[in-house]
Design an enzyme around this catalytic site. Structure first.
Site, short mmCIF file in Angstrom:
data_model
loop_
_atom_site.label_atom_id
_atom_site.label_comp_id
_atom_site.label_asym_id
_atom_site.label_seq_id
_atom_site.Cartn_x
_atom_site.Cartn_y
_atom_site.Cartn_z
N ARG A 234 -4.34 -19.78 0.00
CA ARG A 234 -3.55 -19.58 1.23
C ARG A 234 -4.31 -20.06 2.45
O ARG A 234 -5.54 -19.92 2.53
CB ARG A 234 -3.18 -18.10 1.38
CG ARG A 234 -1.99 -17.71 0.53
CD ARG A 234 -1.74 -16.22 0.58
NE ARG A 234 -2.28 -15.55 -0.59
CZ ARG A 234 -2.39 -14.25 -0.71
NH1 ARG A 234 -2.03 -13.46 0.28
NH2 ARG A 234 -2.87 -13.71 -1.82
N GLU A 379 -6.81 0.85 -6.13
CA GLU A 379 -5.39 0.66 -5.84
C GLU A 379 -4.52 1.39 -6.86
O GLU A 379 -3.53 2.02 -6.50
CB GLU A 379 -5.04 -0.83 -5.86
CG GLU A 379 -5.46 -1.59 -4.63
CD GLU A 379 -5.05 -3.05 -4.71
OE1 GLU A 379 -4.48 -3.55 -3.73
OE2 GLU A 379 -5.32 -3.70 -5.74
#
Length: 396
Positions: A234, A379
């Site tokens: 990205r 997470e």
């Protein structure tokens, strides 16, 4: 007894785990490694890694259920009582955790245009879950909820209010589930939450979080996960004028340019070789100039955010590294911190080298006014907690 299946599909990996009463029973992690796809399975304290095919990766939910049944972690699929899915999506609708129903899926489809790299696999995964595990309650766990209380100066772009409101253009931030889990673990590691903390979530997708008094103060990702530091594939920050110029001159459509920014830029684009930090380090050792450029750009962009957030919070008490690169690469941690002595960050080289994939302090006890730590993100555990909380509330 409630068993919660936790599903975390990232841009370049997939994670699944089964929890009961807050305790992890099983975990499987699919990731790309040295040109192969590796599946690491953990049951209790025992861990096993195997290479899987692209087809098995593509049908990872089926693979997961087969392993769960073969290892007798569960006797039948019906023992799964609820499912939590990590949701990375722009929009005020996704700033909180919600039960996934038809309206929720419609909203995901609408948001797909803004974050296709994340939402296409999420939507596909949800449909697969509905097919394979029908009727089981499913919770969408927001990756932005941690950032929902950002101040206006951090949340707003420089748009007129009418335009921002009409199209919902705000900084939503991501990696919030990870950040919340790290905040929880900081309190355990240090005994209390330092007033001013910066969390560097460094992986294929990377983001930097400023945390003041335990709450999100600012974050590098914005309307979508494209904004911020240099990432694996990205682009990170780019001048809006350059985006418009590329649209005019490149011949790409908006959709093609968005895909290009998501999949062909960042470390991959700068190096011309690979988005993988491990491979870039090896290439740099052999004298590859592109690899050096990519690594230097990554380090520089992370340092800039650390400096900016330290200034915005009027100082810094704790710097945290987490996620794949942050937890595993002592080399990158050392290189990032090498240029931060002016902020009071001095790394203990021996402690840094020994702290791999585990929680620990890595600063010099004498000579480093700012503490530095590696904290393994949880997470999945945070998602299990959020899933149990949401589903219990929905059924009470």
């Amino acid at each position: 007894m409630s068993n919660y299946l936790i599903v975390n599909t990232g841009s370049s990996s997939k994670k699944y785990a089964l929890y009961t009463e807050g305790r992890e029973l099983f975990k499987i992690y699919f990731e790309h490694e040295n040109g192969d796809i590796a599946a690491t399975t953990k049951i209790g304290e025992e861990s096993h890694k195997t290479v899987v095919s692209q087809a098995q990766y593509g049908s990872s939910l089926d693979y997961l259920l087969e392993v769960l049944l073969e290892t007798k972690v569960i006797a039948d699929k019906s023992e799964i009582t609820a499912i939590g899915v990590r949701i990375v999506a722009p929009g005020n609708y996704f700033l909180g955790n919600k039960i996934i129903d038809e309206k929720y899926i419609v909203k995901l489809q609408e948001a797909k245009q803004q974050a296709p790299l994340h939402l296409e696999p999420i939507i596909s995964e949800i449909k697969k879950i509905q097919s394979v595990l029908p009727g089981i309650p499913m919770a969408g766990i927001s990756d932005s909820a941690f950032h929902s209380d950002l101040s206006p100066q951090a949340r707003l772009y420089n748009l007129p209010d009418g335009m921002a409101t009409k199209f919902g253009i705000y900084r939503f931030g991501y990696h919030g589930i990870s950040a919340q889990s790290v905040v929880n673990k900081i309190k355990t590691l240090l005994g209390s939450m330092p007033p001013r903390t910066i969390i560097c979530h460094l992986g294929s997708g990377s983001s930097i979080h400023a945390v003041k008094d335990g709450k999100s103060f600012d974050t590098s990702m914005g309307f979508t996960p494209l904004e911020g530091v240099t990432m694996g594939t990205r682009i990170g920050n780019i001048d809006a004028g350059a985006v418009l110029y590329l649209l005019q001159k490149s011949g790409m459509s908006p959709t093609e340019l968005e895909n290009y920014f998501n999949t062909e830029c960042g470390l991959l684009g700068l190096s011309g070789k690979t988005p993988d930090i491990r491979e870039l380090i090896e290439l740099e050792k052999s004298g590859n100039a592109g690899a050096k450029t990519a690594l230097d750009a990554f380090i520089y962009s992370v340092r800039k955010y650390i400096g900016a957030y330290a200034a915005a919070m009027n100082g810094l008490d704790l710097l945290v590294f987490t996620a794949t690169i942050g937890e595993r690469s002592s080399i990158m941690r050392e290189r990032i911190c090498r240029g931060l002595a002016g902020l009071g960050i001095v790394i203990d080289s021996e402690q840094n080298d020994q702290t791999i994939s585990r929680d620990g302090l890595i600063h010099k006890e004498k000579g480093s006014p700012v503490k530095a730590a590696v904290i393994v993100t949880d997470e999945m555990g945070q998602m299990a907690y959020e899933t149990a909380t949401l589903c219990d509330r929905a059924t009470s």
